[in-house]
Design an enzyme around this catalytic site. Sequence first.
Site, short mmCIF file in Angstrom:
data_model
loop_
_atom_site.label_atom_id
_atom_site.label_comp_id
_atom_site.label_asym_id
_atom_site.label_seq_id
_atom_site.Cartn_x
_atom_site.Cartn_y
_atom_site.Cartn_z
N GLU A 120 0.87 -1.11 -0.10
CA GLU A 120 -0.01 -0.08 -0.02
C GLU A 120 1.10 1.31 0.00
O GLU A 120 0.53 2.22 -0.56
CB GLU A 120 -0.95 0.09 1.20
CG GLU A 120 -2.04 -1.03 1.31
CD GLU A 120 -2.98 -1.03 0.00
OE1 GLU A 120 -3.29 0.25 -0.25
OE2 GLU A 120 -3.43 -2.01 -0.61
N SER A 206 18.58 -8.46 -9.46
CA SER A 206 17.35 -8.38 -10.12
C SER A 206 17.35 -9.51 -11.28
O SER A 206 16.32 -10.24 -11.46
CB SER A 206 16.72 -7.26 -10.64
OG SER A 206 16.26 -6.34 -9.58
N HIS A 335 2.68 -10.04 -9.54
CA HIS A 335 4.30 -10.37 -9.62
C HIS A 335 4.90 -9.15 -8.97
O HIS A 335 5.90 -9.53 -8.39
CB HIS A 335 4.75 -10.47 -11.16
CG HIS A 335 6.06 -10.56 -11.23
ND1 HIS A 335 6.85 -11.56 -11.08
CD2 HIS A 335 7.12 -9.79 -11.49
CE1 HIS A 335 8.14 -11.46 -11.21
NE2 HIS A 335 8.25 -10.35 -11.50
N SER A 336 4.47 -8.15 -9.35
CA SER A 336 5.18 -6.94 -8.56
C SER A 336 4.33 -5.92 -8.62
O SER A 336 3.13 -5.65 -9.06
CB SER A 336 6.57 -6.47 -8.99
OG SER A 336 6.24 -6.11 -10.46
#
Length: 446
Positions: A120, A206, A335-336
Amino acid sequence: MASLIPKTCRFLRLYQQQMRIPAQVIASKQIRNLHYSAKRCQEFAIDDDTPQYPGSKSVFTEKLDFLKPDEYDGIPVYRVMSRDGEVIDPDQDPGLDKDMVVKMYKTMTTLNTMDKILYESQRQGRISFYMTNYGEEGTHVGSAAALNDKDIVFGQYREAGVILWRGFSLEKAMNQCYGNCNDLAKGRQMPVHYGSKEHHFMTISSPLATQMPHASGAAYALKRAGRDLCVMCYFGDGAASEGDAHAAFNFAATLDAPVIFFCRNNGYAISTPTAEQYRGDGIAIRGPAYGMNTIRVDGNDVFAVYNATKAARKIAVEESKPVLIEAMTYRIGHHSTSDDSSAYRSVDEVRYWDSEDHPIGRLRRYMMQKEWWDIDTEKAWMAETKKDVLQEFQAAEKLKKPSPNHMLTDVYEEMPVHLQRQMDEMKKHVEKHKEHYPLDQFEEMK
């Protein structure tokens, strides 16, 4: 063929005498291969019906018959608990005490609460990026609990529960996601890219699968050093499609490296479902092909994951062999924060896994059957963990960003001339145009 063995030995002695080299040099790879080849010739000469091909474990056949993948049953999924939290076979119950199980549950729910708050906060623009772990908490905690805390972990980017289990504090997690002045990485990494030397957790990178060859190499180094430890390498089903994954598998298998490859098969590689990623039977089927011990486990069953990882670690450490674990689970969240999963899967599909087969719910039902947990305890704990997460969240948000100096430090022990020149130019530029930079939000440059 058998006469090749003594002939090879005589050749080695003559070679040593003529070259005047120490006997230990004869153990070099080139000379060992001569002896190995002679031994293989002797083995193959036993039976004329045995194929004389190195790397083969087969016999000849006169039937023209292709291996057809659809004719084989899938690799079974090992589980301990039913979806109702009941242990199916008492012999498979890990027998963990109340304190251990409650710690598992609290770690999983803390991670869940942290995910909700930080997700959030990204939507509010307070942090730049986030990845939740919804639905995969069981794979994190079940596996982490079965390891030695000094085993080296190479994560992908969805293993926050692993490092939390090892004692990485909420404070450090929040500092990393905010990239503030107390962040161990000094603000150089995206959020959720945790790392901690103290907790033997290599900093996350990443790009997919780049950690996998590193894990094989680190495991081989542990073997050479004679350490009774192993390497744990986490990756997803999407990462398994990268070339680095195959290289890592083969290196580990041929070098007998003590590494556990732990695949979280959560159904999707971002938006690509597993059905479109490969045609074989998941990721586990690749283990035997590379010569690794392999098991497929119910990733939503924290006890099954614990048992499988504990047994895998025993093989890795005591036998110095790699192991492949495929944990079947489901990614409930996007996923993100850069992804909208509603574009490629239905709400009903997600709702099923969230309500019917969630690892947290399964463990809670187990604890309640044991009378280790109840509704009142649940309410009190959820309120407590939310308070703790919000407290660390608010503290991290108030801290300043690291000094811009850190963009160029820590690359070399002593800063070389070309980096010092860049540092000086940066400082002059910022000083000249400081009205365009929010310097009050950063630590002072020195």
